[in-house]
Design a protein around this motif. Sequence first.
Motif, short mmCIF file in Angstrom:
data_model
loop_
_atom_site.label_atom_id
_atom_site.label_comp_id
_atom_site.label_asym_id
_atom_site.label_seq_id
_atom_site.Cartn_x
_atom_site.Cartn_y
_atom_site.Cartn_z
N UNK A 102 -43.30 5.85 5.06
CA UNK A 102 -43.19 6.51 6.35
C UNK A 102 -44.36 7.46 6.59
N UNK A 103 -44.94 7.39 7.78
CA UNK A 103 -45.97 8.35 8.17
C UNK A 103 -45.57 9.07 9.45
N UNK A 104 -44.58 8.51 10.16
CA UNK A 104 -44.10 9.13 11.39
C UNK A 104 -42.97 10.10 11.04
N UNK A 105 -43.13 11.41 11.29
CA UNK A 105 -42.12 12.37 10.90
C UNK A 105 -40.76 12.14 11.55
N UNK A 106 -40.74 11.69 12.79
CA UNK A 106 -39.45 11.46 13.46
C UNK A 106 -38.70 10.30 12.84
N UNK A 107 -39.42 9.22 12.51
CA UNK A 107 -38.77 8.08 11.87
C UNK A 107 -38.28 8.45 10.48
N UNK A 133 -51.70 16.00 6.62
CA UNK A 133 -51.56 14.67 6.04
C UNK A 133 -50.31 14.45 5.22
N UNK A 134 -49.48 15.49 5.06
CA UNK A 134 -48.28 15.37 4.22
C UNK A 134 -47.03 15.56 5.07
N UNK A 135 -45.97 14.84 4.70
CA UNK A 135 -44.67 15.04 5.32
C UNK A 135 -43.94 16.17 4.60
N UNK A 136 -43.58 17.20 5.35
CA UNK A 136 -42.81 18.33 4.82
C UNK A 136 -41.38 18.18 5.31
N UNK A 137 -40.45 18.32 4.40
CA UNK A 137 -39.05 18.10 4.75
C UNK A 137 -38.18 19.26 4.25
N UNK A 138 -37.22 19.64 5.05
CA UNK A 138 -36.22 20.65 4.66
C UNK A 138 -34.85 20.02 4.76
N UNK A 139 -34.13 20.04 3.66
CA UNK A 139 -32.75 19.58 3.62
C UNK A 139 -31.85 20.79 3.42
N UNK A 154 -36.61 21.88 -0.20
CA UNK A 154 -37.83 21.51 0.50
C UNK A 154 -38.58 20.46 -0.32
N UNK A 155 -39.16 19.50 0.36
CA UNK A 155 -39.95 18.50 -0.36
C UNK A 155 -41.21 18.15 0.42
N UNK A 156 -42.22 17.75 -0.33
CA UNK A 156 -43.52 17.36 0.24
C UNK A 156 -43.82 15.95 -0.23
N UNK A 157 -44.24 15.12 0.70
CA UNK A 157 -44.52 13.72 0.36
C UNK A 157 -45.71 13.22 1.16
N UNK A 158 -46.68 12.62 0.46
CA UNK A 158 -47.81 12.00 1.14
C UNK A 158 -47.46 10.53 1.42
N UNK A 159 -47.60 10.09 2.66
CA UNK A 159 -47.29 8.69 2.99
C UNK A 159 -47.98 7.71 2.05
N UNK A 160 -47.27 6.68 1.66
CA UNK A 160 -47.75 5.59 0.79
C UNK A 160 -47.85 5.98 -0.69
N UNK A 161 -47.40 7.16 -1.05
CA UNK A 161 -47.44 7.55 -2.46
C UNK A 161 -46.04 7.44 -3.08
#
Length: 349
Positions: A102-107, A133-139, A154-161
């Motif tokens: 995923x690279x689209x934050x909404x998806x 360039x990174x997706x930041x997420x809060x659960x 909180x988590x950080x994820x680079x698309x395609x990694x």
Amino acid sequence: MGFIADVLKSCFSRLKVADLEQLIRQWGYLNNDELSQLDFSKSKLCVFRDVLSFCEDKKRHIEALRKVNDLDLMCTVKNSTKKKWTMYRLQDKKSGSKENWFSDPEKFKRKLQQQVDLYFDSAASVSVTLQDGALWCRLYLPSGNHFMTANAVYLIHYPNSHCFAISAFKVSVQNFLFQCLSNLFGYHTLTSMNLSGLQYKSLFQLAFNKLGETSFGKLSDVQSLPFISRRKRKAEEIEREPNLRSEDVAMKRHRSLSLEAAFGEYQQPVLESLRFKVEAKFMGKKNIENFQDDGEPFRCCVKFEGPSVLDGVRNLASCGLANEPLPKHLLRVNSLGTNNFVLKSKEKS
């Protein structure tokens, strides 16, 4: 509105006064008229009360709750070094399943919310943003009616990694959290890399060094990853000053070349600690009278701590305060991708 007030209070407590106005404007929840009524020259407490009153006046509890969750994530992005991040990697791809990147934050938010709803209460919330360039997420995984910072992950994820940097979380949610993420990406499990620190880009750099390009997408994607350091280290004094003369030039030059071969010419990833758990034979028996060897290994824990441990180790060797060549467990930190080691004596064959 107690929950919203608690989240807002947590946000304001982490923000510096100098950053407050910019972040509130970037937040996008208050309109221009409401923003014009805020006096940012006042104390943070006064601004907090005004912002809270605007949230209450809107009388849209669901939307207000979602937006303060977004603000909390923005505060974490702004102050990422205030969190301790631990690296995890996806493992054991499910047979027949397609890898989901995923690279689209909404998806990403929509798909992750679907997974979270399977395992957690419907009150659990997901916020996602794309930053550098990174997706930041809060659960937020609630365990009661009151907001608790310990319930926010909180988590950080680079698309395609295949890697994630995840903040501290409760042990009670670990299995469900890992299952959510592994299912989302089409893998069986998520495992720890025994790599942690405050500088998330350095952690991803070390994970990249260990896992290689195939774990971070196509080569064209890898070359543009923002965590790949291309800043050269500062030259040593003997290199900067042409008029300086040393009595042991040859030895220092050899040491410098040896360290450059081991650490490279670029700045080292920033790690605040290296931990070595030692389980080895005791080597100081000749210095202790009447020492009785019961065959048990000598156990201890050695910890290096500082603003940048890898630079510190290199500097110690460069100054001649550490024996050269350095031991392998110090030289290979960059390629092993961990800062927690177990050192054992070699077993005789």
